[in-house]
Scaffold this motif. Structure first.
Motif, PDB file in Angstrom:
ATOM      1  N   GLY A 178      81.708   9.090  12.910  1.00  0.00           N
ATOM      2  CA  GLY A 178      80.566   8.555  13.080  1.00  0.00           C
ATOM      3  C   GLY A 178      79.928   8.773  14.437  1.00  0.00           C
ATOM      4  N   PHE A 179      78.836   8.623  14.741  1.00  0.00           N
ATOM      5  CA  PHE A 179      78.157   8.833  16.065  1.00  0.00           C
ATOM      6  C   PHE A 179      76.969   8.046  16.218  1.00  0.00           C
ATOM      7  CE2 PHE A 179      76.234  11.740  12.781  1.00  0.00           C
ATOM      8  CZ  PHE A 179      74.857  11.568  13.006  1.00  0.00           C
ATOM      9  N   VAL A 180      76.411   8.169  17.308  1.00  0.00           N
ATOM     10  CA  VAL A 180      75.002   7.314  17.699  1.00  0.00           C
ATOM     11  C   VAL A 180      73.978   8.225  18.083  1.00  0.00           C
ATOM     12  CG1 VAL A 180      73.679   5.599  19.026  1.00  0.00           C
ATOM     13  CG2 VAL A 180      76.116   5.290  18.211  1.00  0.00           C
ATOM     14  N   LYS A 181      72.938   8.438  17.668  1.00  0.00           N
ATOM     15  CA  LYS A 181      71.739   9.454  17.784  1.00  0.00           C
ATOM     16  C   LYS A 181      70.543   8.678  18.122  1.00  0.00           C
ATOM     17  CE  LYS A 181      71.610  13.042  15.354  1.00  0.00           C
ATOM     18  NZ  LYS A 181      71.159  14.324  14.332  1.00  0.00           N
ATOM     19  N   ILE A 182      69.910   9.252  19.347  1.00  0.00           N
ATOM     20  CA  ILE A 182      68.657   8.453  19.590  1.00  0.00           C
ATOM     21  C   ILE A 182      67.629   9.568  19.811  1.00  0.00           C
ATOM     22  CG2 ILE A 182      67.194   7.079  21.253  1.00  0.00           C
ATOM     23  CD1 ILE A 182      69.636   5.204  21.514  1.00  0.00           C
ATOM     24  N   PHE A 183      66.298   9.315  19.459  1.00  0.00           N
ATOM     25  CA  PHE A 183      65.305  10.409  19.737  1.00  0.00           C
ATOM     26  C   PHE A 183      64.147   9.658  20.686  1.00  0.00           C
ATOM     27  CE2 PHE A 183      66.693  10.756  15.465  1.00  0.00           C
ATOM     28  CZ  PHE A 183      66.965  12.160  15.393  1.00  0.00           C
ATOM     29  N   CYS A 184      63.908  10.163  21.805  1.00  0.00           N
ATOM     30  CA  CYS A 184      62.837   9.562  22.653  1.00  0.00           C
ATOM     31  C   CYS A 184      62.003  10.651  22.966  1.00  0.00           C
ATOM     32  CB  CYS A 184      63.603   9.245  23.999  1.00  0.00           C
ATOM     33  SG  CYS A 184      64.154  10.400  24.980  1.00  0.00           S
TER      34      CYS A 184
END
Length: 479
Positions: free
Chosen positions: A406-412
């Motif tokens: 798993g992972f956490v991905k964020i777009f900004c």
């Protein structure tokens, strides 16, 4: 008093009924199966209940050794804990049906308490709008009797049903659609799942965890072709590692029973065999025979109803919500469409539907949760965004719990740091996505997320860490 008739009792229908009744309208809900619709009776609630059982088995079997849990290899003493070795599918499915019916009854009670009327039957529009602006709805009961209702506004929320392949028609015993699996009393020994979208992936993962040998037939290059590619790659790797036979670029052409087995023929001539086959190849909107086009309601080529962002159709006084619109096949979106329709027609303040604030979840193991703009939007140039992905392997809480995938991905946005999207792959990703959803909905920045306290240790700490990395890069002036 304003008269509203709602045809269909799914999330879009019953949520609209609650709003309409609370705002003082005379509301009638016409439904033939039970309030909650397919979402409660044959789709979302049943499937997630089944998946909950599978999740318990997967969690135990995948981590008990690493966590130092000792299990018995033989039949234990009555007071001694034993390893999970199997599942009573008949008992599981009886619980699934019981919970689905209970939820439907609870919804019906809520709607009637709010003051709405519930009618059993099938509804259809009859003719164009009258000179006084009203509409006619004909309700046909199970015994064939008809009743005509006059409405100032009509909401269509009739949902959809499983799509079928002509040469692979379900028989309810060995060849199944997703509404029929809850009639099984015994676990399929060898299950072939045709279709690798959300429904196919969820059932494939669940039955594999319950103990079936699963073959997943995908016509595309990978499972979950509509999801984040990094997330889909993680899930496919997990599926294969746990023993699933994932057949990519393999289109099913037919399925037929051969004795107590099922043979699925692929487009390239290969034949695969199993004890059961689950067809998960999409859904068809329930719009046929409802008098929609004759009443001025425009349909898409797919049969879905065309709507705008406040749920209006092309016919004055007629709204639509849920899967029948083909907008976004989620119960939460259907419910929002229904509420928006009522607010709009009854003159209350309303914000148009914004799909870029919708959070969605795939209930596999691990789960895949998304909100806002996606990796595909960034890769195609639809939005300019900075992306950081952090594997859960680095998270202390994940290490403690034996979580490897798993992972956490964020777009900004690169200039302002405003969060525009995110993807979480993890156990209970459906819960972890909420802070990112709040950020997207309220135009929060990565700096604001980074400065908020998180519990240590926690999986949500990875969300703050990703935000800190994005904020650092923004401050450093990276492109």
């Amino acid at each position: 008093m304003t008269r509203i008739v709602i045809i269909g009792g799914g999330p879009g229908g019953y949520e609209a009924a609650l709003v309409g009744a609370q705002l003082g309208a005379e509301v009638t809900v016409v439904d033939c199966d039970g309030l909650g619709g397919a979402s409660v009776l044959t789709d979302c609630v049943p499937s997630k209940t089944l998946i909950a059982t599978a999740e318990v088995m997967t969690t135990f079997d995948s981590s008990y050794e690493e966590l130092g849990i000792i299990v018995a290899d033989d039949t234990p003493h009555m007071e001694q804990a034993a390893r999970v070795v199997g599942v009573d599918l008949g008992k599981v499915n009886r619980r699934v049906k019981r919970l689905a019916l209970a939820q439907s009854h609870d919804i019906t009670a809520s709607v009637t308490r709010a003051g709405a009327r519930v009618m059993r039957g099938r509804g259809r529009l009859d003719g164009l709008q009258a000179a006084d602006g009203s509409r006619q709805v004909v309700v046909t009961a199970a015994d064939g009797t008809e009743e005509r209702l006059t409405a100032d506004a009509v909401l269509i929320a009739t949902g959809g049903h499983p799509r079928e392949i002509p040469d692979a028609l379900p028989d309810g015993e060995r060849i199944l659609n997703w509404t029929q699996v809850y009639d099984l009393d015994e676990l399929p020994e060898e299950l072939i799942v045709v279709g690798s979208g959300v429904t196919g992936a969820e059932f494939a993962g669940a039955y594999q965890a319950l103990g079936s040998r699963v073959t997943l037939v995908s016509s595309r290059d990978r499972v979950l072709p509509g999801e984040d590619p990094d997330a889909a790659a993680v899930l496919e790797d997990v599926f294969r590692r746990r023993g699933m036979n994932v057949m990519a670029r393999s289109r099913a052409q037919s399925a037929k029973r051969v004795g107590d087995r099922v043979e699925v023929t692929l487009a390239d001539g290969r034949v695969i065999s199993g004890t059961h086959c689950l067809m998960a190849v999409g859904a068809i909107p329930n719009t046929a025979g409802m008098g929609l086009e004759e009443s001025g309601v425009q349909l898409k080529d797919s049969g879905h109803i065309r709507t705008d962002r406040v749920s209006r159709t092309s016919a004055p006084g007629v709204y639509a919500a849920g899967d029948v619109t083909g907008v976004f096949a989620l119960a939460s979106v259907a419910a929002m469409q229904g509420r928006i329709a009522m607010y709009h027609f009854l003159g209350d303040a309303v914000a148009p539907l914004n799909l870029k604030t919708v959070s969605a979840n795939v209930f596999t193991d691990p789960e895949i949760a998304t909100v806002g703009y996606s990796q595909a939007d960034v890769d195609s140039g639809r939005i300019d965004a900075r992306v950081v992905k952090l594997p859960l392997l680095r998270n202390p809480r994940a290490k403690m719990q034996g979580i490897r995938d798993g992972f956490v991905k964020i777009f900004c946005r690169p200039g302002t740091g405003i969060v525009v999207g995110g993807c979480v792959v993890a156990p209970r990703a459906s819960e972890l996505i909420h802070p990112i959803s709040l950020a997207v909905d309220n135009n929060l920045t990565v700096e604001q997320i980074a400065n908020a306290f998180t519990v240590y240790p926690s999986l949500s700490g990875s969300i703050a860490e990703v935000a800190r990395q994005l904020h650092t890069r923004k401050s450093a002036g990276e492109a």
